[in-house]
Design an enzyme around this catalytic site. Structure first.
Site, short mmCIF file in Angstrom:
data_model
loop_
_atom_site.label_atom_id
_atom_site.label_comp_id
_atom_site.label_asym_id
_atom_site.label_seq_id
_atom_site.Cartn_x
_atom_site.Cartn_y
_atom_site.Cartn_z
CD GLU A 122 135.01 68.40 54.22
OE1 GLU A 122 136.08 68.17 54.79
OE2 GLU A 122 133.90 68.09 54.68
CG ASP B 145 130.83 67.36 56.64
OD1 ASP B 145 131.97 67.81 56.83
OD2 ASP B 145 130.49 66.19 56.92
#
Length: 604
Positions: free
Chosen positions: A295, A259
């Protein structure tokens, strides 16, 4: 060393024989640390130097323990493997080798076979609930199930990005053994399992590291969540590297999604992490596949692999792709969509032909350049999606695309997504056009934090036209209300009803076609280019690994577009006659046509 057990510098490790456990913690801000086991008086821990403390105790799996880091503060293990009483309670010793795997010979699947399905474990009934869904996902054509973060968070419900104990599966979802049973079942069905991990921050409640390991953070470097995690420190690196290794070895996850890595200041650590995981996990079990996905808001390309044997990460979420497709489908322009809405077909052509839209140009919404050239990367270096947890749940009312877009346009977009050589991802319920929203939800037990999150959520949308006054902002669901969570649970009974069933059938048909015609040709595939042919229409081509040329012609608009494309084989058309119309020079409204040319007919 067995892949079911690893000797980490952090946490509790059961020693040979199973009757003694070694405990270690890095607490450089504490003068002394005591080990409290099963509620007994603290046992002084040895000072091992450089902030480390350790102790052994005659206990095994199931024992509850805490670390007393000051006379008035006892904390859970930051590397706890399980928290039966939530993030403020004692930690539990877990035997990593206690589960007996039924599918121990599983080695995974190659990256190019990936069809991702992102879901929230809590909204699917916990680990056992997800396990029950696996046969249907296999039959749909999914090959990889990606869990949103499951690390322990405060309260009974959360997206997972407020986690504070990265090694502990949250007890509201199930036990470590139930998580392993889920993964084992998936492997038996030929499905990979991915996990979303958060290494850029800790949540606001229960992050005790600040009390005894201030050096874990760099107070001179701030992020949206406070002081940045200091990846210059070796114990910090060890903490997160051990976490990634645990998920891949002990739980046998097939892949990890990292993330918001743009919030990690030491970008070199990412490359070190990827190299270590591949060296220690793939080499440990010959033939095993592990997959690493980023990401990265920066649209960086330096961490991405240029081929299957190159170092680095397999792929990155292609937010640019979503951000172009969304305004094409909905007409929305507010917020960051303003940077993607104009000349949408031109932008979509860039995404299909080169991967990222922003490749070093200034992004007005950010006020600075973003990205790097990405056209040299294979199409499988990008994970493409129409919906995900962020893009739905970060809307004020959590609306999914079926509530915002024309159904025919969505069918065309689904065909483009699932037949495109980029790696496709679906969000839970997307395959049948679920009507339930996906809202931002929490379950913080403290009233003060709950109120701060509620008000922060409403202020976040105050500049949007629909929420300009306090009365309209009151419509934004309270994140901490249980009803906000329950409203976000998809009703799977819908999938058998009316138009929902038709949408599900379309997704099954498209994924069957992807498995038959696209996936076998993906190794070695490269984009040949894409061009806009109308306000919302593009024609894109890829030379596939076997030399054939795949052509996708997509028109997401309500007006026909002037376009011509031919191919030896008509693979798919969203409306009968669309392929013939395209051959005649017209791409009808709201349609996608897929064509395949034999190698001898293909050209640049």
């Amino acid at each position: 060393m067995s892949q079911d057990a690893m000797d980490s510098t952090w946490g509790a490790t059961i020693l040979p024989g199973g009757q003694t456990t070694r405990f270690r913690i890095w607490a450089p801000s504490a003068d002394t640390v005591g080990l409290e086991v099963e509620g007994r008086d603290p046992q002084p821990m040895r000072v091992d130097g450089e902030g480390w403390f350790s102790a052994e105790a005659p206990v095994g799996a199931g024992a509850l323990y805490r670390f007393r880091v000051s006379p008035d503060l006892a904390v859970p293990d930051p590397a706890s493997r399980f928290q039966p009483g939530d993030v403020h309670g004692p930690s539990q010793v877990v035997n990593p080798a206690g589960y007996r795997w039924r599918n121990a010979e599983w080695r995974g699947r190659p990256w190019h076979e990936t069809v991702l399905y992102e879901l929230h474990a809590g909204a699917c009934g916990g680990f056992n609930g997800v396990r029950a869904l696996l046969p249907a996902l296999r039959d749909l054509g999914v090959t990889a199930v990606e869990l949103m973060p499951i690390n322990d968070f405060p309260g009974e419900r959360n997206w997972g990005y407020d986690g504070v104990l990265p090694f502990a599966p949250d007890s509201t979802y199930g036990t470590p053994e139930e998580l392993k049973a889920l993964i084992d079942e998936a492997h038996g069905l030929g499905l990979m399992m991915f996990l979303d991990v958060v290494y850029n921050h800790f949540g606001p409640d229960g992050a005790y590291l600040h009390a005894y390991a201030k050096e874990f953070f760099d107070e001179g470097l701030h992020t949206p969540w406070g002081a940045a995690i200091d990846f210059k420190k070796q114990p910090v690196r060890d903490f997160f590297e051990s976490n990634a290794l645990m998920w891949l070895r002990e739980y046998r996850f097939d892949g990890l999604r990292f993330d918001a890595v743009h919030a990690i200041a030491e970008q070199d650590w990412l490359d070190h992490l990827a190299a270590r995981l591949r060296r220690e996990v793939e080499a440990e079990t010959p033939g095993r596949h592990i997959h690493l996905v980023l990401e990265n808001e920066r649209n960086g390309v330096e961490h991405l692999r240029t081929g299957p044997d190159a170092p680095g990460f397999d792929a990155q979420w292609n937010d640019d792709g979503h951000n172009v497709l969304h305004p094409l489908l909905t007409g929305e322009r507010e917020g960051y969509y303003e940077d993607f809405a104009a000349d949408g077909a031109d932008k979509l052509a860039t995404v299909l032909g080169e991967g990222f839209l922003f490749q070093g140009q200034e992004m007005p919404h950010l006020g600075r350049p973003r990205g790097a050239p990405s056209g040299h990367l294979p199409p499988t270096a990008f994970v493409l999606f129409l919906q995900n947890h962020d893009q739905i749940g970060n809307r004020a009312l959590g609306e999914r695309l079926p509530a915002l877009a024309d159904p025919a346009a969505l069918r065309a977009a689904a065909a483009l997504l699932l037949l495109c050589p980029q790696i496709p991802m679906l969000f839970m319920g997307e395959e049948w056009a679920a009507s339930a929203p996906f809202l931002f939800f929490t379950g913080f037990p403290g009233a003060e934090l709950a109120e701060a999150v509620r008000e922060g959520r409403r202020k976040e949308f105050a500049h949007f036209a629909a929420f300009q006054n306090p009365e309209t902002r009151e419509r934004i669901p309270d994140p901490n209300a249980e009803t906000t969570f329950t409203a976000s649970i998809p009703d799977r009974a819908e999938a058998a009803q009316g138009e929902h069933a038709a949408v599900l059938a379309l997704h099954k048909r498209l994924l069957a076609l992807r498995h038959a015609e696209i996936i076998p040709r993906l190794p070695g595939a490269a984009a040949l280019g894409a061009e806009p042919v109308g306000a919302k229409a593009v024609v894109a081509r890829w030379r596939m690994g076997d030399g054939t040329v795949l052509c996708l012609a997509a028109n997401l608009g309500a007006e026909p577009a002037a376009a011509t494309a031919t191919g030896a084989t008509l693979l798919f058309e969203t409306a009968e006659g669309a392929g013939a119309a395209l051959a005649g020079g017209t791409l009808p409204p709201h349609c996608t046509v897929a064509l395949l040319d034999a190698p001898e007919d293909s050209g640049p």
